[in-house]
Scaffold this motif. Structure first.
Motif, PDB file in Angstrom:
ATOM      1  N   GLY A  94      14.053   9.830  14.598  1.00 35.32           N
ATOM      2  CA  GLY A  94      13.098  10.661  15.221  1.00 35.32           C
ATOM      3  C   GLY A  94      12.499  11.591  14.190  1.00 35.32           C
ATOM      4  N   GLY A 153      17.806   6.128  16.485  1.00 35.40           N
ATOM      5  CA  GLY A 153      16.774   6.442  15.446  1.00 35.40           C
ATOM      6  C   GLY A 153      16.760   8.041  14.959  1.00 35.40           C
ATOM      7  N   GLN A 175      25.819   3.278  15.950  1.00 33.89           N
ATOM      8  CA  GLN A 175      25.314   2.197  15.061  1.00 33.89           C
ATOM      9  C   GLN A 175      25.879   2.374  13.428  1.00 33.89           C
ATOM     10  N   LYS A 190      15.281  12.881  20.361  1.00 33.39           N
ATOM     11  CA  LYS A 190      14.029  12.639  20.717  1.00 33.39           C
ATOM     12  C   LYS A 190      14.193  11.896  22.361  1.00 33.39           C
TER      13      LYS A 190
HETATM   14  P1  UTP Z   1      11.386   4.189  15.500  1.00 32.04           P
HETATM   15  O1  UTP Z   1      10.619   3.144  14.745  1.00 32.04           O
HETATM   16  O2  UTP Z   1      10.649   4.907  16.722  1.00 32.04           O
HETATM   17  O3  UTP Z   1      12.105   5.040  14.824  1.00 32.04           O
HETATM   18  O4  UTP Z   1      12.476   3.563  16.558  1.00 32.04           O
HETATM   19  P2  UTP Z   1      12.839   6.485  14.815  1.00 32.04           P
HETATM   20  O5  UTP Z   1      13.603   6.836  13.618  1.00 32.04           O
HETATM   21  O6  UTP Z   1      13.517   6.445  16.279  1.00 32.04           O
HETATM   22  O7  UTP Z   1      11.722   7.482  15.024  1.00 32.04           O
HETATM   23  P3  UTP Z   1      10.729   8.176  13.647  1.00 32.04           P
HETATM   24  O8  UTP Z   1      10.037   7.064  13.238  1.00 32.04           O
HETATM   25  O9  UTP Z   1      11.631   8.536  12.574  1.00 32.04           O
HETATM   26  O10 UTP Z   1      10.140   9.239  14.464  1.00 32.04           O
HETATM   27  C1  UTP Z   1      11.992   2.597  17.717  1.00 32.04           C
HETATM   28  C2  UTP Z   1      13.547   2.384  18.557  1.00 32.04           C
HETATM   29  O11 UTP Z   1      14.567   1.751  17.839  1.00 32.04           O
HETATM   30  C3  UTP Z   1      15.884   2.468  17.622  1.00 32.04           C
HETATM   31  C4  UTP Z   1      15.175   3.831  17.997  1.00 32.04           C
HETATM   32  O12 UTP Z   1      16.118   5.042  18.599  1.00 32.04           O
HETATM   33  C5  UTP Z   1      13.948   4.011  18.833  1.00 32.04           C
HETATM   34  O13 UTP Z   1      14.364   3.644  20.209  1.00 32.04           O
HETATM   35  N1  UTP Z   1      16.385   2.398  16.511  1.00 32.04           N
HETATM   36  C6  UTP Z   1      15.621   2.128  15.479  1.00 32.04           C
HETATM   37  C7  UTP Z   1      17.709   2.417  16.511  1.00 32.04           C
HETATM   38  O14 UTP Z   1      18.392   2.493  17.425  1.00 32.04           O
HETATM   39  N2  UTP Z   1      18.424   2.262  14.862  1.00 32.04           N
HETATM   40  C8  UTP Z   1      17.650   1.810  14.080  1.00 32.04           C
HETATM   41  O15 UTP Z   1      18.104   1.789  12.859  1.00 32.04           O
HETATM   42  C9  UTP Z   1      16.127   2.004  13.993  1.00 32.04           C
END
Ligand code: UTP
Length: 293
Positions: free
Chosen positions: A18, A16, A108, A30
């Motif tokens: 973050g 993600g 990913q 993050k």
């Molecule tokens: P979040 O919904 O918290 O999104 O992802 P994010 O991008 O990490 O953070 P913000 O909202 O922009 O601050 C929940 C989990 O899913 C993973 C994230 O790393 C986190 O562990 N994730 C999410 C992925 O690995 N890939 C994605 O495409 C989406």
């Protein structure tokens, strides 16, 4: 009831962006932000190890290479610590290292959602049950959150398990929500799942948090690459489609859960974990008292 197959592998999606923590997360992922003195991701790995997990795959994206460095030797640092007789510090670094060959990384490439991130780990998982841990959700307690889920998994005869907790109804739009059946001990049968429903449409207030035990059949559902809420490939949608084909339960653990992907949740985690640490708790209490006045 036949014995459920053991859960030996775990997927940690860390791809993600973050965005809620920018600018801190411009360079530092993050998952590497510390709760007291340990990166959030290390808590998840320790929790999984306590639950019997032997192999880990991180689903990463751009700029996440320091996560792999964190779980590797740092030869210069280690030799400096040894030369300065900092044995306790050196021991803590060496103890946290996973066994050689037990950690893998897949990219990913595009952040298309949590379901897509888990699907990226399919070749590593193969035909085995596996756990998924979202490091953002920090679980504090004994036995570890995942260990309590593994115990429930064997008790109910395998299948899929999601960790869940009761949330205020106005928060359902932030979670996958369970349509619950019968409850036995800490495990509630799952009849259906809905991703991020409006409070008025939510089938209950039992919300899924970031821990899962899944069967490899989930990959057949994720293969479809169907987009769901937020135009993302949702893990909840794939899980919803295997309900009825195997046991499926939501488990409420006794652990406290802190959402470290959220600023206030992250600060809450730091204070709560700090207050459990004998080395800093008295001084931290003094600081909190000062702030209250
Ligand atoms: P979040 O919904 O918290 O999104 O992802 P994010 O991008 O990490 O953070 P913000 O909202 O922009 O601050 C929940 C989990 O899913 C993973 C994230 O790393 C986190 O562990 N994730 C999410 C992925 O690995 N890939 C994605 O495409 C989406």
């Amino acid at each position: 009831m036949p014995n459920a197959r053991p859960v030996r592998k775990a997927v940690l999606p860390v791809a993600g962006l973050g965005t809620r923590f920018l600018p801190a997360t411009k360079v530092v992922p993050k998952e590497m932000l510390p709760v007291v003195d340990k990166p959030v991701v290390q808590y998840a790995v320790e929790e999984a190890k306590e639950a019997g997990i032997e192999q880990f795959v991180f689903v990463t994206g751009r700029g996440k290479h320091i996560i792999s460095d964190h779980f590797d030797h740092a030869y210069e640092l280690e030799s400096q610590l040894a030369a300065r007789d900092k044995t306790a510090e050196l021991r803590s670094l060496l103890e946290m290292l996973p066994q050689t060959g037990s950690v893998g990384f897949v990219r990913q490439q595009q952040p298309l959602g949590l379901g897509h991130a888990v699907w990226c780990a399919r070749h590593f998982i193969g035909d085995e049950p596996f756990a998924v841990l979202l490091p953002d959700d920090l679980m504090v307690g004994k036995p570890s959150g995942l260990a309590q889920m593994v115990e429930a998994y064997h008790r109910v005869g395998g299948g899929c398990i999601v960790a869940a907790e009761e949330r205020p109804r106005e928060e359902t739009r932030r979670y996958g929500v369970v349509n619950p059946g019968a409850t036995k001990g800490n495990a509630t049968e799952v009849r259906a799942l809905v991703e991020k429903p409006k409070p008025a449409d939510a089938p209950s207030t039992l919300c899924i948090i970031g821990r899962y035990i899944l069967q490899p059949e989930i990959f057949n559902e994720l293969d479809r690459q169907e987009r769901g809420a937020g135009n993302e490939i949702q893990l909840t949608d794939a899980m919803a489609r295997v309900i009825g084909r195997m046991p499926f339960h939501a488990v409420q653990t006794t652990c406290a859960r802190y959402d470290c992907g959220d600023k206030v949740g992250f600060l809450h985690a730091n204070i709560a974990v700090g207050l459990q640490r004998p080395d800093i708790a008295p001084a931290l209490r003094d600081v909190l008292r000062l702030l209250k006045d």
